[in-house]
Design a protein around this motif. Structure first.
Motif, PDB file in Angstrom:
ATOM      1  N   ARG A 322      37.589   9.816 -38.858  1.00  0.00           N
ATOM      2  CA  ARG A 322      36.751   9.011 -37.697  1.00  0.00           C
ATOM      3  C   ARG A 322      35.930   7.905 -38.951  1.00  0.00           C
ATOM      4  O   ARG A 322      35.712   6.866 -38.944  1.00  0.00           O
ATOM      5  CB  ARG A 322      35.672   9.611 -37.067  1.00  0.00           C
ATOM      6  CG  ARG A 322      34.973   8.785 -36.233  1.00  0.00           C
ATOM      7  CD  ARG A 322      34.344   9.746 -35.149  1.00  0.00           C
ATOM      8  NE  ARG A 322      33.223  10.597 -35.938  1.00  0.00           N
ATOM      9  CZ  ARG A 322      32.649  11.681 -35.004  1.00  0.00           C
ATOM     10  NH1 ARG A 322      32.830  11.675 -33.721  1.00  0.00           N
ATOM     11  NH2 ARG A 322      32.015  12.585 -35.718  1.00  0.00           N
ATOM     12  N   GLU A 325      37.994   5.452 -40.747  1.00  0.00           N
ATOM     13  CA  GLU A 325      38.616   4.336 -39.918  1.00  0.00           C
ATOM     14  C   GLU A 325      37.599   3.304 -39.664  1.00  0.00           C
ATOM     15  O   GLU A 325      37.467   2.315 -40.031  1.00  0.00           O
ATOM     16  CB  GLU A 325      38.758   4.814 -38.641  1.00  0.00           C
ATOM     17  CG  GLU A 325      40.234   5.743 -38.705  1.00  0.00           C
ATOM     18  CD  GLU A 325      41.190   4.938 -38.914  1.00  0.00           C
ATOM     19  OE1 GLU A 325      41.547   3.487 -38.343  1.00  0.00           O
ATOM     20  OE2 GLU A 325      42.035   4.937 -39.717  1.00  0.00           O
ATOM     21  N   GLU A 326      36.061   3.918 -39.729  1.00  0.00           N
ATOM     22  CA  GLU A 326      34.963   3.066 -39.633  1.00  0.00           C
ATOM     23  C   GLU A 326      34.804   2.234 -41.027  1.00  0.00           C
ATOM     24  O   GLU A 326      34.375   1.052 -40.763  1.00  0.00           O
ATOM     25  CB  GLU A 326      33.701   3.766 -39.221  1.00  0.00           C
ATOM     26  CG  GLU A 326      32.470   3.034 -39.147  1.00  0.00           C
ATOM     27  CD  GLU A 326      31.319   3.814 -39.113  1.00  0.00           C
ATOM     28  OE1 GLU A 326      30.251   3.283 -39.484  1.00  0.00           O
ATOM     29  OE2 GLU A 326      31.185   5.071 -38.688  1.00  0.00           O
ATOM     30  N   ARG A 328      36.712   1.510 -43.412  1.00  0.00           N
ATOM     31  CA  ARG A 328      37.708   0.535 -43.675  1.00  0.00           C
ATOM     32  C   ARG A 328      37.550  -0.577 -42.980  1.00  0.00           C
ATOM     33  O   ARG A 328      37.852  -1.864 -43.434  1.00  0.00           O
ATOM     34  CB  ARG A 328      39.207   1.087 -43.492  1.00  0.00           C
ATOM     35  CG  ARG A 328      39.327   2.016 -44.530  1.00  0.00           C
ATOM     36  CD  ARG A 328      40.977   2.682 -44.082  1.00  0.00           C
ATOM     37  NE  ARG A 328      41.144   3.900 -45.314  1.00  0.00           N
ATOM     38  CZ  ARG A 328      41.703   3.623 -46.690  1.00  0.00           C
ATOM     39  NH1 ARG A 328      41.906   2.221 -46.829  1.00  0.00           N
ATOM     40  NH2 ARG A 328      41.892   4.702 -47.477  1.00  0.00           N
ATOM     41  N   ASP A 329      37.236  -0.447 -41.735  1.00  0.00           N
ATOM     42  CA  ASP A 329      37.009  -1.568 -40.737  1.00  0.00           C
ATOM     43  C   ASP A 329      35.797  -2.614 -41.171  1.00  0.00           C
ATOM     44  O   ASP A 329      35.948  -3.765 -41.185  1.00  0.00           O
ATOM     45  CB  ASP A 329      36.776  -1.161 -39.515  1.00  0.00           C
ATOM     46  CG  ASP A 329      36.610  -2.353 -38.343  1.00  0.00           C
ATOM     47  OD1 ASP A 329      37.816  -3.127 -38.289  1.00  0.00           O
ATOM     48  OD2 ASP A 329      35.864  -2.495 -37.684  1.00  0.00           O
ATOM     49  N   LYS A 330      34.768  -2.005 -41.602  1.00  0.00           N
ATOM     50  CA  LYS A 330      33.510  -2.861 -41.902  1.00  0.00           C
ATOM     51  C   LYS A 330      33.388  -3.097 -43.188  1.00  0.00           C
ATOM     52  O   LYS A 330      32.845  -4.121 -43.642  1.00  0.00           O
ATOM     53  CB  LYS A 330      32.118  -1.723 -41.428  1.00  0.00           C
ATOM     54  CG  LYS A 330      31.868  -1.414 -40.255  1.00  0.00           C
ATOM     55  CD  LYS A 330      30.755  -0.651 -39.989  1.00  0.00           C
ATOM     56  CE  LYS A 330      30.337  -0.591 -38.507  1.00  0.00           C
ATOM     57  NZ  LYS A 330      29.113   0.637 -38.245  1.00  0.00           N
ATOM     58  N   TYR A 331      34.039  -2.372 -44.139  1.00  0.00           N
ATOM     59  CA  TYR A 331      33.988  -2.790 -45.572  1.00  0.00           C
ATOM     60  C   TYR A 331      35.498  -2.743 -46.432  1.00  0.00           C
ATOM     61  O   TYR A 331      35.623  -1.861 -47.067  1.00  0.00           O
ATOM     62  CB  TYR A 331      32.978  -1.762 -46.415  1.00  0.00           C
ATOM     63  CG  TYR A 331      31.662  -1.783 -45.916  1.00  0.00           C
ATOM     64  CD1 TYR A 331      30.628  -2.425 -46.499  1.00  0.00           C
ATOM     65  CD2 TYR A 331      31.383  -0.820 -44.868  1.00  0.00           C
ATOM     66  CE1 TYR A 331      29.145  -2.463 -45.853  1.00  0.00           C
ATOM     67  CE2 TYR A 331      30.100  -0.533 -44.634  1.00  0.00           C
ATOM     68  CZ  TYR A 331      29.079  -1.606 -44.913  1.00  0.00           C
ATOM     69  OH  TYR A 331      27.759  -1.439 -44.615  1.00  0.00           O
ATOM     70  N   PRO A 332      36.277  -3.498 -45.749  1.00  0.00           N
ATOM     71  CA  PRO A 332      37.613  -3.425 -46.187  1.00  0.00           C
ATOM     72  C   PRO A 332      37.743  -4.055 -47.697  1.00  0.00           C
ATOM     73  O   PRO A 332      38.720  -3.490 -48.379  1.00  0.00           O
ATOM     74  CB  PRO A 332      38.446  -4.703 -45.545  1.00  0.00           C
ATOM     75  CG  PRO A 332      37.240  -5.580 -45.112  1.00  0.00           C
ATOM     76  CD  PRO A 332      36.052  -4.725 -45.050  1.00  0.00           C
TER      77      PRO A 332
END
Length: 625
Positions: A322, A325-326, A328-332
């Protein structure tokens, strides 16, 4: 079609204003002569009106009087009108002096006509807006839910102006603690009294909703007002402080329900970002227990400072999934390495640190639930919290990690439970490791409960309220320190940037909160009465204190440059501490709970299981409220 309509409206407004110029000019002559105007003066005035109209027309266009819409006419529009008329009047006076019409334009006409013109232009716009608003909103007035606004400052005034147009709300009045404002009116609505009179006024007026409109007030003032609202039994909303993201946004759209943080009243944390950035930017950072409440928030805060890589280490597969996923989405742009593993696994720790070479390790992996760790799981608590800390610390030394930060707890001070004693023992292990470390600095950060953390009392209360109660509290006098998860995480980062090795940093937790008061306030916050949801006292659980401490009796503190951080100089541990501790931690048997408690007393002399003053004073605590 729309563009043609806009041009037509602009032309109509321009024509109206020129008509107003002519009317004001001629009416000024009538006033000057107190009735009928002599023919020569009337003829001269009509001839002069031609160039007067030209002058004002140029002024009106130059000052952009037709960019705004009459339905939204406001003070800036009146200022533009005043400027255009004022400059136009000066030019008319100059023109009259240069052209010398015969007979001359009376001086009173030159003075009175601009005044009449301002009244006609400004008044017509105000009347048009009032009529339009009455047409749009007049039928809705008086039909909404009654509401009080708390605060009669600028924010309150802006809120009143928007509430006047609302079909959802019917403004009943305002409250403010400033005696000068009490009894006065804002846009026709009276300041009824002081905010401290909230309970009496809402009861008299049958008002169930209030909006707190004091965004610039202190945190303590916000907390006091929010508490008054909850204890008055009203549903409270608040207008947060204006931020760059909300500038220009309607006030009503920014209003939100008050929450538990408003009741606890924590000051916003400011940290020295320069020092924290120097510690984390372009570095590899490792967090153990990264899937937990504190660990996951640490990861979020760390990524704000631009590390080159984050190693997220946790034993829980789902928590790491979890979090991964969070993040990677916010700090790619940042490489996040998810590692599933046990903090006691030395082989895995060596492999991870050898491969990724972290500059700093935040060790947040721990078992923290007091009752679960007090019986049956005592040995697991000790092994995980102490041996896990030791093995992560030893791996950090072997791989030349510059900083190791242990996340500790206030329950480590004069512990009365296994969890607290195990965390104190972990602190002592870090102190012992520091004595033999050459390149690694060990720091400990100690703080109390955080709002919303897994297993904390707040989610439990919320679940009990959702089920219809009762809400269970162990003792009517039990108190705890609270802070928010982001606040704790930011202060951990600040402390880690200030350490030189061996310190125990103490976070300023503010004032302790009575858990019973917290339960009652939460019940009211969710709109229930104490008759609907009861509070039941169940008695202190094994190992539980009435109160928590942040410092041991014989520890002293020193100030730091940050107002919310202090340093405790803990007792030194002997050189042989680790050599004696390891055989006990690595024995090939599972000792009983009593054996674990007995041995913990040997390692942590201040540990007194079940004999704290808090426990002795309990007696029979079970009763209902």
């Amino acid at each position: 079609m729309k563009r043609f309509k806009a041009r037509w409206l602009s032309f109509s407004a321009f024509a109206f204003d020129l008509f107003a110029v002519a009317l004001a000019w001629m009416l000024a002559y009538v006033i000057r002569f107190n009735g009928p105007v002599p023919a020569p003066f009337w003829s001269s005035g009509l001839h002069a009106l031609v160039w007067v109209l030209v002058i004002y027309a140029v002024m009106f266009r130059s000052y952009g009087l037709y960019r705004g819409m009459w339905v939204f006419a406001s003070l800036p529009d009146l200022v533009r009108i005043a400027k255009a008329i004022g400059v136009g009047a000066v030019v008319v006076v100059i023109g009259s002096a240069l052209l010398q019409p015969a007979p001359v334009v009376p001086r009173s006409v030159l003075i009175v006509s601009p005044m009449l013109l301002f009244l006609s232009m400004g008044g017509s716009r105000a009347l048009y807006r009032a009529a339009k608003e009455f047409y749009r909103y007049g039928g809705l007035v008086g039909q909404g839910k009654p509401v009080l606004v708390l605060g009669a400052g600028n924010a309150g005034a802006n809120l009143v102006r928007e509430l006047k147009r609302s079909g959802e709300w019917r403004l009943a009045g305002l409250l403010d603690d400033d005696p000068i404002k009490q009894g006065r009116e804002i846009y026709g609505y009276r300041v009824l009294g002081a905010i401290s009179d909230l309970h009496k006024i809402t009861a008299e007026m049958k008002v169930e909703h209030v909006i707190i409109a004091v965004p610039s007030a202190s945190v303590e003032a916000h907390r006091r007002i929010a508490t008054l609202c909850v204890r008055a039994g009203v549903r409270a909303m608040t207008l947060p402080a204006l931020t760059p993201l909300t500038q220009g946004q309607a006030f009503l759209s920014r209003v939100r329900q008050i929450d538990l943080e408003d009741l606890l009243g924590r000051d916003p944390v400011t940290i020295d970002t320069q020092h924290v950035e120097a510690l984390l930017k372009n570095r590899v950072v490792m967090v153990t227990g990264a899937g937990g409440s504190i660990g996951s928030e640490l990861c979020r805060q760390i990524l704000r400072f631009g590390p080159v890589q984050l190693v997220a280490f946790d034993v829980s597969e789902f928590s790491i999934y979890r979090l991964n996923e969070e993040l990677r989405d916010k700090y790619p742009e940042v490489s996040v390495v998810p590692i599933i593993g046990d903090a006691k696994d030395s082989l895995l720790l060596d492999q991870v640190m050898g491969r990724y070479c972290p500059h700093i390790v935040f060790h947040a992996a721990a078992y923290k639930h007091v009752p679960l760790m007090e019986e049956v799981n005592t040995w697991q608590a000790v092994r995980n919290n102490v041996l896990g800390t030791y093995r992560v610390g030893r791996a950090a030394i072997r791989h030349d990690v510059a900083h190791f930060v242990l996340i500790s707890t206030d329950k480590a001070v004069n512990p009365t439970n296994v969890m607290g004693a195990s965390k104190r023992l972990a602190e002592m292990a870090c102190s012992a490791l520091q004595q033999g470390a050459k390149r690694t600095q060990f720091e400990t950060v100690r703080f109390g409960n955080v709002l919303g953390s897994a297993g904390s009392v707040i989610p439990k209360f919320q679940e009990q309220i959702a089920r219809g109660g009762p809400v269970t509290v162990t003792h009517p006098e039990i108190t705890r320190f609270f802070m928010t998860i982001p606040e704790a995480s930011q202060l951990v980062l600040q402390a880690s940037s200030m350490g030189h090795g061996g310190e125990i940093f103490i976070l300023d937790m503010g004032k302790p909160v009575r858990i019973a008061d917290l339960a009652h306030d939460l019940i009211r916050l969710y709109g229930f009465t104490e008759e609907q949801i009861r509070v039941v006292f169940t008695g202190l659980r094994p190992g539980e204190k009435l109160y928590e401490e942040l410092l041991a009796d014989d520890e002293t503190t020193t100030r730091t440059p940050h107002p919310k951080l202090r340093i405790a100089r803990a007792r030194e541990v002997p050189d042989s501490f680790i050599d004696n501790l390891l055989p006990w931690l690595m024995q090939h048997r599972v000792p009983s709970d009593d054996e674990v408690r007995r041995d913990l007393r040997r390692w942590v002399p201040e540990y007194q299981p079940g004999t704290s003053p808090a426990l002795r004073s309990v007696g029979s605590a079970t009763r209902a409220s």
